[in-house]
Design a protein around this motif. Structure first.
Motif, PDB file in Angstrom:
ATOM      1  N   GLN A  79       3.235   2.830  -9.919  1.00  0.00           N
ATOM      2  CA  GLN A  79       2.493   3.931  -9.293  1.00  0.00           C
ATOM      3  C   GLN A  79       1.403   4.373 -10.252  1.00  0.00           C
ATOM      4  O   GLN A  79       1.460   4.099 -11.452  1.00  0.00           O
TER       5      GLN A  79
ATOM      6  N   SER B 185      -5.861   6.672  -5.449  1.00  0.00           N
ATOM      7  CA  SER B 185      -5.639   6.248  -4.070  1.00  0.00           C
ATOM      8  C   SER B 185      -5.917   4.755  -4.025  1.00  0.00           C
ATOM      9  O   SER B 185      -6.868   4.284  -4.653  1.00  0.00           O
ATOM     10  N   GLN B 186      -5.106   4.011  -3.286  1.00  0.00           N
ATOM     11  CA  GLN B 186      -5.305   2.561  -3.180  1.00  0.00           C
ATOM     12  C   GLN B 186      -5.192   2.133  -1.730  1.00  0.00           C
ATOM     13  O   GLN B 186      -4.242   2.491  -1.036  1.00  0.00           O
TER      14      GLN B 186
ATOM     15  N   VAL C 128       5.831   0.278   0.020  1.00  0.00           N
ATOM     16  CA  VAL C 128       5.089   1.519  -0.238  1.00  0.00           C
ATOM     17  C   VAL C 128       6.082   2.652  -0.037  1.00  0.00           C
ATOM     18  O   VAL C 128       6.596   2.841   1.080  1.00  0.00           O
ATOM     19  N   GLY C 129       6.376   3.366  -1.124  1.00  0.00           N
ATOM     20  CA  GLY C 129       7.404   4.401  -1.042  1.00  0.00           C
ATOM     21  C   GLY C 129       8.736   3.756  -0.709  1.00  0.00           C
ATOM     22  O   GLY C 129       9.164   2.815  -1.374  1.00  0.00           O
TER      23      GLY C 129
ATOM     24  N   TYR D 148      -1.891   1.382   2.583  1.00  0.00           N
ATOM     25  CA  TYR D 148      -2.420   2.501   1.805  1.00  0.00           C
ATOM     26  C   TYR D 148      -1.307   3.025   0.917  1.00  0.00           C
ATOM     27  O   TYR D 148      -0.206   3.324   1.406  1.00  0.00           O
ATOM     28  N   ALA D 149      -1.589   3.153  -0.378  1.00  0.00           N
ATOM     29  CA  ALA D 149      -0.659   3.776  -1.319  1.00  0.00           C
ATOM     30  C   ALA D 149      -1.327   5.049  -1.830  1.00  0.00           C
ATOM     31  O   ALA D 149      -2.345   4.989  -2.529  1.00  0.00           O
TER      32      ALA D 149
ATOM     33  N   VAL E 184       2.516   7.295  -5.464  1.00  0.00           N
ATOM     34  CA  VAL E 184       3.554   6.717  -4.602  1.00  0.00           C
ATOM     35  C   VAL E 184       3.857   5.304  -5.102  1.00  0.00           C
ATOM     36  O   VAL E 184       2.943   4.480  -5.228  1.00  0.00           O
TER      37      VAL E 184
ATOM     38  N   HIS F 184       4.588   1.470  -5.277  1.00  0.00           N
ATOM     39  CA  HIS F 184       4.236   0.377  -4.388  1.00  0.00           C
ATOM     40  C   HIS F 184       4.220  -0.937  -5.167  1.00  0.00           C
ATOM     41  O   HIS F 184       4.067  -0.937  -6.384  1.00  0.00           O
TER      42      HIS F 184
END
Length: 116
Positions: free
Chosen positions: A51, A55-56, A69-70, A83-84, A88, A90
């Protein structure tokens, strides 16, 4: 300090960096607010669960990936995205050889080459 690539970046000029077994990346383009990274995976290669504060958004250019993711795990193929959000966890496992286009906001300073 301001960071950015030239306005045009021919593919032949991109430098590749090995980041782990069966994984390599190249910085496609970036400025202080945004970074695009191309990551190639051999079949079975792992992008370890991690993490970060960025933003990714990632786009599957080719191949097949098991993406976490999560607490969610999905299988993504060419044309799919994930989207991560910041912080969060991933990661990915390449079920087939493939390529991800990863975008980050802001740029990943830790990805920039060390100054000479």
């Amino acid at each position: 300090m301001t960071h950015s690539t030239p306005a045009f970046q021919p593919a032949a000029s991109l430098a590749w960096e090995e980041t782990g077994p069966g994984v390599r990346r190249t910085l496609v383009a970036y400025n202080d607010d945004l970074m695009l990274v191309k990551v190639e995976f051999e079949a079975g290669a792992v992008g370890a669960l991690h993490q970060h504060v960025h933003s990714q958004i990632s786009y599957v250019e080719r191949g097949e990936f098991e993406v976490t993711v999560g607490n969610e795990v999905r299988v993504l193929r060419a044309g799919d995205t994930f989207y991560a959000a910041p912080n969060v966890p991933h990661g990915v496992v390449a079920r087939q050889a493939g390529v991800l286009l990863d975008s980050f906001s802001p740029l990943r300073l830790d990805f920039l080459p060390a100054a000479p």
